[in-house]
Design a protein around this motif. Structure first.
Motif, mmCIF file in Angstrom:
data_model
loop_
_atom_site.group_PDB
_atom_site.id
_atom_site.type_symbol
_atom_site.label_atom_id
_atom_site.label_comp_id
_atom_site.label_asym_id
_atom_site.label_seq_id
_atom_site.Cartn_x
_atom_site.Cartn_y
_atom_site.Cartn_z
ATOM 1 N N TRP A 349 76.717 24.371 60.226
ATOM 2 C CA TRP A 349 75.692 24.690 59.227
ATOM 3 C C TRP A 349 75.319 23.460 58.407
ATOM 4 O O TRP A 349 74.148 23.223 58.121
ATOM 5 C CB TRP A 349 76.207 25.810 58.306
ATOM 6 C CG TRP A 349 76.302 27.150 58.972
ATOM 7 C CD1 TRP A 349 77.363 27.671 59.633
ATOM 8 C CD2 TRP A 349 75.254 28.125 59.056
ATOM 9 N NE1 TRP A 349 77.060 28.916 60.119
ATOM 10 C CE2 TRP A 349 75.785 29.229 59.776
ATOM 11 C CE3 TRP A 349 73.952 28.192 58.589
ATOM 12 C CZ2 TRP A 349 75.035 30.368 60.039
ATOM 13 C CZ3 TRP A 349 73.206 29.329 58.847
ATOM 14 C CH2 TRP A 349 73.737 30.406 59.568
ATOM 15 N N ASN A 350 76.326 22.665 58.045
ATOM 16 C CA ASN A 350 76.039 21.453 57.264
ATOM 17 C C ASN A 350 75.223 20.446 58.077
ATOM 18 O O ASN A 350 74.377 19.733 57.532
ATOM 19 C CB ASN A 350 77.337 20.801 56.799
ATOM 20 C CG ASN A 350 78.025 21.582 55.698
ATOM 21 O OD1 ASN A 350 77.404 22.441 55.061
ATOM 22 N ND2 ASN A 350 79.294 21.314 55.472
ATOM 23 N N ALA A 351 75.493 20.391 59.395
ATOM 24 C CA ALA A 351 74.769 19.446 60.254
ATOM 25 C C ALA A 351 73.281 19.784 60.313
ATOM 26 O O ALA A 351 72.423 18.902 60.163
ATOM 27 C CB ALA A 351 75.375 19.447 61.656
ATOM 28 N N ILE A 352 72.955 21.063 60.529
ATOM 29 C CA ILE A 352 71.539 21.442 60.603
ATOM 30 C C ILE A 352 70.884 21.359 59.226
ATOM 31 O O ILE A 352 69.708 20.997 59.096
ATOM 32 C CB ILE A 352 71.388 22.859 61.217
ATOM 33 C CG1 ILE A 352 69.936 23.124 61.579
ATOM 34 C CG2 ILE A 352 71.921 23.929 60.288
ATOM 35 C CD1 ILE A 352 69.392 22.262 62.682
ATOM 36 N N LEU A 353 71.657 21.648 58.181
ATOM 37 C CA LEU A 353 71.127 21.529 56.814
ATOM 38 C C LEU A 353 70.783 20.085 56.492
ATOM 39 O O LEU A 353 69.700 19.783 55.972
ATOM 40 C CB LEU A 353 72.164 22.070 55.830
ATOM 41 C CG LEU A 353 71.804 22.041 54.345
ATOM 42 C CD1 LEU A 353 70.609 22.931 54.067
ATOM 43 C CD2 LEU A 353 72.993 22.497 53.500
ATOM 44 N N ASN A 354 71.684 19.172 56.835
ATOM 45 C CA ASN A 354 71.420 17.743 56.638
ATOM 46 C C ASN A 354 70.239 17.276 57.471
ATOM 47 O O ASN A 354 69.447 16.435 57.042
ATOM 48 C CB ASN A 354 72.663 16.926 57.017
ATOM 49 C CG ASN A 354 73.584 16.699 55.834
ATOM 50 O OD1 ASN A 354 73.157 16.249 54.790
ATOM 51 N ND2 ASN A 354 74.848 17.023 56.002
ATOM 52 N N GLY A 355 70.132 17.830 58.688
ATOM 53 C CA GLY A 355 69.028 17.467 59.565
ATOM 54 C C GLY A 355 67.683 17.834 58.974
ATOM 55 O O GLY A 355 66.739 17.029 58.961
ATOM 56 N N PHE A 356 67.570 19.050 58.465
ATOM 57 C CA PHE A 356 66.313 19.474 57.832
ATOM 58 C C PHE A 356 66.003 18.611 56.614
ATOM 59 O O PHE A 356 64.861 18.210 56.389
ATOM 60 C CB PHE A 356 66.406 20.947 57.428
ATOM 61 C CG PHE A 356 66.260 21.913 58.586
ATOM 62 C CD1 PHE A 356 65.373 21.653 59.615
ATOM 63 C CD2 PHE A 356 67.013 23.071 58.639
ATOM 64 C CE1 PHE A 356 65.239 22.534 60.686
ATOM 65 C CE2 PHE A 356 66.888 23.956 59.697
ATOM 66 C CZ PHE A 356 65.986 23.685 60.723
ATOM 67 N N ALA A 357 67.038 18.344 55.819
ATOM 68 C CA ALA A 357 66.829 17.554 54.596
ATOM 69 C C ALA A 357 66.373 16.140 54.914
ATOM 70 O O ALA A 357 65.443 15.613 54.289
ATOM 71 C CB ALA A 357 68.115 17.529 53.781
ATOM 72 N N SER A 358 67.021 15.495 55.895
ATOM 73 C CA SER A 358 66.681 14.106 56.220
ATOM 74 C C SER A 358 65.311 13.974 56.856
ATOM 75 O O SER A 358 64.713 12.888 56.836
ATOM 76 C CB SER A 358 67.740 13.519 57.163
ATOM 77 O OG SER A 358 67.818 14.260 58.367
ATOM 78 N N ILE A 368 68.095 27.784 55.490
ATOM 79 C CA ILE A 368 69.402 27.718 56.153
ATOM 80 C C ILE A 368 70.521 27.946 55.150
ATOM 81 O O ILE A 368 71.502 28.652 55.423
ATOM 82 C CB ILE A 368 69.566 26.346 56.849
ATOM 83 C CG1 ILE A 368 68.805 26.335 58.168
ATOM 84 C CG2 ILE A 368 71.028 26.023 57.107
ATOM 85 C CD1 ILE A 368 69.397 27.216 59.253
ATOM 86 N N PHE A 369 70.363 27.375 53.962
ATOM 87 C CA PHE A 369 71.391 27.556 52.926
ATOM 88 C C PHE A 369 71.513 29.025 52.534
ATOM 89 O O PHE A 369 72.622 29.555 52.355
ATOM 90 C CB PHE A 369 71.031 26.706 51.703
ATOM 91 C CG PHE A 369 71.995 26.835 50.554
ATOM 92 C CD1 PHE A 369 73.324 26.456 50.691
ATOM 93 C CD2 PHE A 369 71.581 27.340 49.333
ATOM 94 C CE1 PHE A 369 74.216 26.570 49.637
ATOM 95 C CE2 PHE A 369 72.463 27.466 48.277
ATOM 96 C CZ PHE A 369 73.781 27.075 48.425
#
Length: 932
Positions: A349-358, A368-369
């Motif tokens: 979940w953190n990986a896809i969250l970071n992906g969207f943010a970046s 996602i959050f």
């Protein structure tokens, strides 16, 4: 009964009887010795990494005296079975009971039994008893020493483990590869990786470097100490490499910032015939992400599937693939892998969250959050909260940021990392007071906390507070603990010439801390010098780093000069960069050069840069197009500005504001109002500033009052800059009383608002009122510092009202009392003031006495005065100076011609008029407006 059945029986029944049988003996023989040993050994313990429990023996010790085979009686066999069974259990009372039985039966002389009992004490956390037993064993072999070191490592007593190891070496006791492996583990836990060489030398001396596990540990220890070359050397000389060896060198190369080396070792690994596992794939895919090698990452994704490590099953590999696609900008592929993943963990979940943010997909990131919180098995962790908080800060979502803050309080997630991210978020959102409150309430601060707070102050204009906090950091931490981020955080607070000395001291700190060769630090210092108006030092530093300077270095000068008034120097820096040819321009470069062209009114140069942008940039950027509109506006090329605006596919509010300002600044008030009527977005304060300026040009109080109503409905009436614009608008439309009501009813009054009131009174011939307002403004109650514009308004008022003595007094006090250095505009006002009073010679002597050539505006004011008073002699002398300075300005010829006409000098007047006709010069006509 078989041995296995005997062990089961002991584990369920016999241990309780054995404990009762031996309890008295335990008190007699065990207690005092154990506590004495604890006081002796249990000092200065730190956390540790749990070492392996198994022991790797060495042939050298196979024939030790105390470990030879012997005839085993039934009691000793029973004792061994009890030990073996207890090794599989974790009750704290078992080792003590067994110890008592061994003491009574005399079995402690058997070293294998003693070493197992040591290990058992260590596993159950009874280090005092373990140390006591170790001290009582008279003859210790290598396994006993290893067991004691293992027990200490297992319980986080790494420093004591190193102490036992040193004692073992000092006594000359023989050691094996397991001993060195345990010592390496203890050193790693203590972050004493630089001591790895001692272990390595002992291994070489004893001929133990053939042990793969020891070599793997040495590689890990060297790499952890950032000595990657030594780690590679150990790996290169290994006789037998297993999958752990390859994974260690691959992962440590990546961890030390060498993703290319990581991929090279992976290639060598596959070439050697060693199959990769999930650890290998996770690492090399992460290396592709660091290098943003999408094609190679896709190839490795295929190899993962081909090798049987299907991402939908192996979650660690899938997480790396998600991060790789995200960092390479392929959010769709990352989302596909995430959706196909069967067992998602919090890292997924953190990986896809970071992906969207970046990738700027902030709405998807919040989605996602929210979805993550609805999953029963998954709970957001600290990394999740830090990522979401960072998004809130980057996009200035203060409301959502506060909600995240409340979430962390409810979930008791107030860790140091979370607090630091919240301080940073509040600072980026402009909520400096909230950031400061959170900082003061935090007791567990680290250097990141201080850096975040300094940055929050500096970014929001609290320069004094940022500098004071930096001084506190200097006194709080030693130089060795300083980070580059500390220097980078405080440098933006040095943004004026008053901060130059402090900025230079920070530069000295940077050099003292060893950051002089860091290009990021050097670029920040260049920006600081330009902001402090020390262009010489900025260019000198740029020249000093000539071998390492990059595009950011040049952009710091080009864009920095353009934004700080050094427009010509900005264009010269671009020419120097082009001649050097090492780097090519980007959008930031063009933003600086186009802005400089606009301020210098170099429309041809601006068009050249416009063409360069079209040719070199793949996509049209809205910010660049807005800058082009502003450039054409300043060059008075409205048609080109309109064309650029029409080419913007999705104009933002800044685009609309730039276009409205273009019309209002170029005397096209009706077009500005018509464009405002077409505005499809919610206007902001800047929109209304342009709209009010257009209303002033039209002399229409109706449009101005409508704009006033609009901004009141939107809650902008408290904005100090809008207050100043409203005062100007009502004053220009003849509504002085309304102008004063707006000023008095406004909450926060800016310097611009005070200046507008002074100008309004002067415009209406009420010089005494203007001076009263200035006295009130510069008093101690308002805490307002008069600026350049204040004295322009005040001197202009004195000129129009005939207050000569007062005007000269203000002019003489400007720099001495108020710290405002006179510029050309002030001198123009003084010359006009003296000229209106008929003191033409005094005005002439004042100009000549300045010691340096003055601009045309100053001489123009004197020429107008000569025309008004009919002084043809002085007027002709002044006109000759102006003809040389601006030969194409028709107003000077006509002004002198009118002077001759008034005194009957028709021949000279006709000659001057003919010169205007021959040169095809035109004078801009004046006009008056009335609102009907």
């Amino acid at each position: 009964m078989s041995r296995l059945l005997l062990m089961v029986r002991i584990s369920t029944v016999s241990l309780k009887k054995l404990r009762l049988y031996c309890s008295g003996h335990f008190i007699k023989h065990g207690s005092s010795n154990f506590h004495i040993s604890k006081r002796k050994h249990d000092r200065h313990f730190t956390s540790a990494i749990q070492p392996p429990d198994t022991h790797i023996g060495h042939n050298l010790f196979d024939e030790m005296l105390k470990r030879e085979n012997r005839t085993v009686d039934s009691s000793f066999m029973f004792f061994q079975d009890v030990l073996r069974s207890s090794m599989m259990r974790s009750q704290a009372e078992n080792p003590r009971s067994i110890h008592c039985f061994a003491l009574k039966s005399g079995f402690l002389q058997d070293l294998p039994a003693s070493s197992k009992l040591l290990t058992l004490y260590g596993r159950t956390g009874d280090l005092a008893s373990s140390l006591g037993l170790f001290g009582e064993i008279q003859v210790k072999d290598v396994i006993v020493w290893n067991s004691m070191i293992t027990a200490l490592n297992h319980n986080g007593r790494s420093l004591a483990a190193v102490g036992i190891f040193v004692e073992m070496i000092q006594k000359g006791t023989d050691f094996d590869s397991t001993t060195l492996l345990l010592a390496a583990s203890a050193l790693s836990s203590l972050n004493l990786s630089k001591k790895c060489r001692l272990v390595h030398c002992l291994a070489i001396e004893a001929g133990l470097v053939s042990d793969s596990s020891l070599c793997n540990a040495l590689i890990n220890l060297y790499a952890k100490g950032e000595d990657l070359s030594s780690a590679e050397c150990v790996f290169a000389h290994m006789e037998h490499r297993d999958i752990v060896s390859w994974n260690t060198i691959v992962t440590k190369c990546l961890a030390n910032g060498h993703p290319k080396k990581s991929l090279e070792y992976f290639k060598a690994m596959t070439g050697s015939g060693q199959d990769a596992d999930n650890v290998t794939f996770s690492c090399v895919i992460s290396a592709c992400a660091s290098l943003e090698e999408l094609l190679l990452g896709e190839s490795l994704h295929g190899l993962v599937v081909k090798s049987g490590y299907i991402p939908i099953v192996h979650v660690s590999v899938a997480n790396s693939i998600i991060s790789m696609y995200s960092k390479c900008g392929d959010s769709e592929a990352a989302e596909t892998v995430f959706e196909e993943l069967l067992c998602k963990d919090v890292v997924s979940w953190n990986a896809i969250l970071n992906g969207f943010a970046s990738n700027g997909m902030f709405q998807e990131a919040f989605g996602i959050f929210k979805e993550m919180q609805s999953v029963d098995r998954i709970q957001p962790d600290i990394a999740t909260v830090v990522t979401v908080t960072s998004i809130c800060g980057d996009v200035c979502l203060s409301r959502e940021g506060r909600a995240i803050h409340g979430y962390t309080v409810r979930r008791e997630m107030q860790s140091r990392e979370v607090i630091n991210s919240l301080i940073d978020m509040y600072g980026k959102c402009g909520l400096t007071m909230q950031a400061e409150l959170l900082f003061k309430l935090t007791t567990d601060r680290d250097l990141v906390s201080w850096n975040s707070m300094i940055s929050a102050f500096a970014q929001n204009g609290f320069t004094r507070e940022a500098k004071n906090l930096f001084k506190e950091v200097v006194s709080e931490y030693s130089c060795s603990k300083f980070s580059l981020s500390t220097v980078l955080a405080v440098l933006p607070s040095c943004d004026s010439s008053d901060s130059l000395i402090f900025g230079k001291s920070v530069h000295c700190w940077q050099l003292k801390l060893g950051f002089g060769d860091n290009i990021l630090s050097a670029n920040s210092v260049i920006n600081m010098y330009i902001g402090c108006m020390d262009l010489t030092s900025a260019l000198l530093l740029l020249e000093t780093i000539s071998k390492t300077r990059d595009l950011t270095s040049w952009n710091s000068v080009i864009y920095g000069c353009a934004t700080n008034g050094y427009h010509l120097e900005s264009l010269r820096a671009f020419q120097a960069m082009s001649r050097e040819g090492k780097v090519s321009h980007d959008m930031i470069t063009l933003l600086g050069t186009i802005s400089a062209c606009g301020n210098l009114e170099l429309v041809l140069h601006g068009r050249c840069f416009h063409g360069l942008a079209i040719r070199s940039l793949r996509e049209s950027d809205t910010q660049l197009q807005n800058t082009l509109i502003t450039m054409y506006s300043r060059c008075k090329d409205i048609d080109s500005a309109v064309r650029v605006f029409g080419l913007i596919s999705d104009p933002n509010l800044c685009s609309w504001n730039c276009m409205i300002s273009t019309f209002s600044q170029n005397k096209a008030g009706p077009e500005a109002i018509q464009l405002f009527r077409k505005l499809e977005l919610e206007p902001n304060e800047i929109t209304f500033v342009g709209l009010l300026s257009a209303s002033i040009q039209l002399g229409s109080r109706g449009y101005g009052m409508q704009a006033h109503c609009h901004l009141i409905r939107r809650g902008f009436q408290e904005n100090p800059f809008l207050c100043a614009a409203l005062v100007d608008m009502y004053s220009s439309c003849g509504m002085l009383e309304t102008s004063m009501k707006v000023f008095k009813n406004s909450g926060a009054k800016s310097v611009a608002a005070w200046n507008s009131v002074i100008s309004a009174y002067g415009f209406h011939g009420m010089g005494d009122k203007a001076m009263e307002i200035f006295k009130e403004m510069s008093g101690s109650n308002t805490k307002m510092e008069p600026n350049k514009s204040t004295f322009i308004s005040l001197l202009s008022t004195c000129s129009h009202s005939g207050f000569i003595d007062e005007g000269l007094r203000y002019y003489n006090q400007m720099e001495v009392r108020f710290g405002v250095k006179p510029v050309t505009e002030h001198l123009v006002c003084v010359v006009d003031m003296l000229g209106r009073a008929g003191k033409l010679r005094e005005a002439y002597e004042l100009i000549k006495g300045m010691g340096e050539p003055q601009k045309a505006g100053v001489w123009g004011a004197l020429l107008s005065a000569c025309n008004y008073h009919g002084d043809t002699k002085l007027g002709k002398e002044v006109a000759e100076i102006l003809f040389e300075m601006e030969p194409d300005n028709a107003s000077y010829y006509i002004s002198l011609s009118n002077t001759y006409v008034r005194l009957g000098g028709w021949e000279e007047a006709v000659r001057l008029r003919k010169m205007v006709e021959d040169k095809a010069l035109k004078k801009l006509p004046g006009y008056s407006l009335i609102d009907v």
